[in-house]
Design a protein around this motif. Structure first.
Motif, short mmCIF file in Angstrom:
data_model
loop_
_atom_site.label_atom_id
_atom_site.label_comp_id
_atom_site.label_asym_id
_atom_site.label_seq_id
_atom_site.Cartn_x
_atom_site.Cartn_y
_atom_site.Cartn_z
N ALA A 22 35.07 -39.22 -27.83
CA ALA A 22 34.84 -38.85 -26.43
C ALA A 22 33.84 -39.79 -25.77
N CYS A 23 32.75 -40.12 -26.50
CA CYS A 23 31.72 -40.96 -25.87
C CYS A 23 32.23 -42.38 -25.63
N MET A 24 33.06 -42.91 -26.54
CA MET A 24 33.60 -44.26 -26.33
C MET A 24 34.65 -44.26 -25.22
N CYS A 25 35.44 -43.20 -25.14
CA CYS A 25 36.43 -43.12 -24.07
C CYS A 25 35.73 -43.10 -22.71
N ARG A 26 34.64 -42.34 -22.65
CA ARG A 26 33.89 -42.27 -21.39
C ARG A 26 33.36 -43.65 -21.03
N LEU A 27 32.81 -44.33 -22.03
CA LEU A 27 32.27 -45.66 -21.80
C LEU A 27 33.37 -46.61 -21.30
N LYS A 28 34.50 -46.60 -21.98
CA LYS A 28 35.56 -47.54 -21.64
C LYS A 28 36.17 -47.25 -20.26
N ARG A 29 36.20 -45.98 -19.91
CA ARG A 29 36.71 -45.62 -18.57
C ARG A 29 35.82 -46.17 -17.47
N ARG A 30 34.52 -46.29 -17.79
CA ARG A 30 33.56 -46.73 -16.78
C ARG A 30 33.58 -48.24 -16.54
N PRO A 32 35.79 -50.75 -16.07
CA PRO A 32 36.47 -51.45 -14.97
C PRO A 32 35.72 -51.31 -13.64
N ARG A 33 35.11 -50.14 -13.41
CA ARG A 33 34.37 -49.96 -12.15
C ARG A 33 33.11 -50.83 -12.13
N VAL A 34 32.44 -50.92 -13.28
CA VAL A 34 31.24 -51.76 -13.36
C VAL A 34 31.63 -53.22 -13.14
N ALA A 35 32.76 -53.62 -13.72
CA ALA A 35 33.22 -55.02 -13.60
C ALA A 35 33.61 -55.34 -12.17
N LYS A 36 34.10 -54.35 -11.48
CA LYS A 36 34.53 -54.57 -10.09
C LYS A 36 33.30 -54.75 -9.20
N ALA A 37 32.28 -53.94 -9.45
CA ALA A 37 31.09 -53.96 -8.59
C ALA A 37 30.28 -55.24 -8.80
N GLN A 38 30.27 -55.77 -10.04
CA GLN A 38 29.50 -56.98 -10.36
C GLN A 38 28.06 -56.90 -9.87
N ARG A 39 27.44 -55.76 -10.11
CA ARG A 39 26.01 -55.64 -9.84
C ARG A 39 25.28 -55.93 -11.14
N THR A 40 24.00 -56.31 -11.03
CA THR A 40 23.20 -56.59 -12.22
C THR A 40 23.25 -55.37 -13.15
N THR A 41 23.55 -55.63 -14.42
CA THR A 41 23.83 -54.54 -15.35
C THR A 41 22.97 -54.64 -16.60
N GLN A 60 35.59 -60.02 -18.92
CA GLN A 60 37.05 -60.10 -18.95
C GLN A 60 37.71 -59.21 -17.92
N LEU A 61 37.08 -58.06 -17.64
CA LEU A 61 37.65 -57.12 -16.68
C LEU A 61 37.35 -57.52 -15.24
N SER A 62 36.45 -58.47 -15.07
CA SER A 62 36.00 -58.81 -13.72
C SER A 62 36.84 -59.95 -13.14
N ALA A 63 36.68 -60.17 -11.85
CA ALA A 63 37.38 -61.26 -11.18
C ALA A 63 36.89 -62.62 -11.68
N GLN A 179 18.57 -52.84 -14.17
CA GLN A 179 19.48 -51.70 -14.38
C GLN A 179 19.97 -51.11 -13.06
N VAL A 180 20.43 -51.98 -12.19
CA VAL A 180 21.13 -51.49 -11.00
C VAL A 180 22.29 -50.63 -11.52
N VAL A 181 22.95 -51.15 -12.56
CA VAL A 181 23.91 -50.36 -13.32
C VAL A 181 23.40 -50.32 -14.75
N ARG A 182 23.38 -49.12 -15.35
CA ARG A 182 22.92 -48.98 -16.73
C ARG A 182 24.07 -48.45 -17.58
#
Ligand SMILES: Nc1ncnc2c1ncn2[C@@H]1O[C@H](COP(=O)(O)OP(=O)(O)O)[C@@H](O)[C@H]1O
Ligand SMILES: [Mg+2]
Length: 338
Positions: A22-30, A32-41, A60-63, A179-182
């Protein structure tokens, strides 16, 4: 050291972030959104949990996937070199700087710059990095010329930078900028069946697809503390494939402790449990506190499994505070069985 050495090859399927817990699925679901935002992570997790793999997946998931992914291990170089690795230097900036050189911030200018072990940066380099994150501008060491870079900064730490009064000191303002995105990567021990799935994956990769894990090996893997996380699992499985005799991988091949009678205890009567526990203590020469630690680990793991890896519910089921679960799972005084 040449920047080229830090350039990654593009990701392949072999680099996939595996796991269905469950915890890895949650992580992996998140991701693509992090990759799209391209904020400092900032990627936070114990050593060997897969932080670098997460960073590569984000790239890899980002533009930016066709652009360079550049890594700098901030803990592997002396600090003055880290600064010039990152920002470059001009000729004569310091002894030995016979030529000017571009920094990796520039190499990664339109790609991704992965700052591994960012917690190791000195206060001086932290200040430079903070300024870069705030303005997108930097100066090579020894230069007055201001340069710009659009690099996407993804950093990783295996130390909790939020803990108050950490010795060594990490600037709080830099932490907030990073950690704009953590993204938190869970320890292997709370990933349940992923442990066995990953073990089979690494076994196959190491050319051991024909070898089965014995029942004892599977139990031992589920009970082990995995303080070195996925990296430790990978190393143990790879050497087990080399060591295994016959067509099975046993507990000894993995260098793990067997967990006698673990399977038999479900539904067993008290006498059975007493025998099992005593055999465990005797065969492994455990002290009382080691035996208690081991039992706690097993019970916490089972509670986590029963509660779908929800730590809050697992804690309340065991009648302890959720923080106690974190503390007990984080303990590094591993119990070694023989
Ligand atoms: N979820 C995963 N699926 C497949 N391999 C993984 C996974 N997590 C980690 N690994 C592998 O484990 C090793 C350690 O991962 P790494 O990303 O270097 O960890 P960290 O940077 O957190 O120390 C690498 O060989 C990596 O490929
Ligand atoms: Mg790493």
């Amino acid at each position: 050291m040449h920047p080229e050495r830090h350039l990654s090859t593009t990701g392949s399927l072999a680099d996939a972030l595996l796991g269905q817990s469950a915890c890895m699925c949650r992580l992996k679901r998140r991701l693509p959104r992090v990759a799209k935002a391209q904020r400092t992570t900032l990627i936070v997790g114990e050593t060997g949990t897969g932080k670098e793999l997460v960073a590569r997946s984000l790239h890899q998931l980002s533009a930016r996937r066709e652009l360079p992914f550049v890594t700098v291990n901030c803990g592997a170089l002396p600090d003055n070199l880290v600064e010039s690795e990152l920002f470059g230097h001009v000729r004569g900036a310091f002894t030995g700087a016979e030529q000017s050189r571009h920094g990796l911030v520039r190499t990664a200018s339109r790609g991704t710059l992965f700052l591994d072990e960012v917690n190791s940066l000195s206060l001086r380099t932290q200040a430079r990095l903070l300024r870069f994150l705030e303005t997108g501008e930097y100066r090579p060491v020894g230069s007055d010329a201001v340069e710009r870079s659009e690099a996407w900064i993804v950093a990783a730490t295996n130390v909790d930078l939020q803990a108050p009064n950490r010795s060594g000191g990490f600037r709080e303002d830099l932490l907030h900028r990073l950690q704009v995105v953590r993204v938190e990567v869970p320890p292997l021990q709370v990933r349940g069946e992923d442990i066995l799935f990953l073990a089979e994956h690494f076994r196959d990769q190491a050319g051991g697809a024909g070898l089965a894990f014995t029942e004892g090996a599977r139990h031992a893997m589920m009970a082990h503390a995995w303080t070195g996380n996925v990296r430790e699992l990978r190393n143990r499985v790879e050497s087990a494939v080399l060591l295994a005799e016959g067509d099975a991988i046993g507990v000894e091949d993995l260098g793990l402790a067997s967990v006698p009678g673990l399977a038999a205890t479900s539904g067993a009567d008290d006498a059975r449990i007493e025998d099992t526990l005593w055999a465990l203590v005797e065969e492994n020469g455990l002290t009382l506190s080691e035996a208690v630690t081991l039992c706690e680990r097993i019970l916490i793991r089972e509670a986590l499994k029963a509660e779908d890896h929800n730590r809050t519910r697992a804690a309340s089921r065991l009648g302890i505070h959720v923080r106690t679960i974190f503390k007990k799972l984080a303990r590094t005084d591993e119990v070694t069985l023989h």
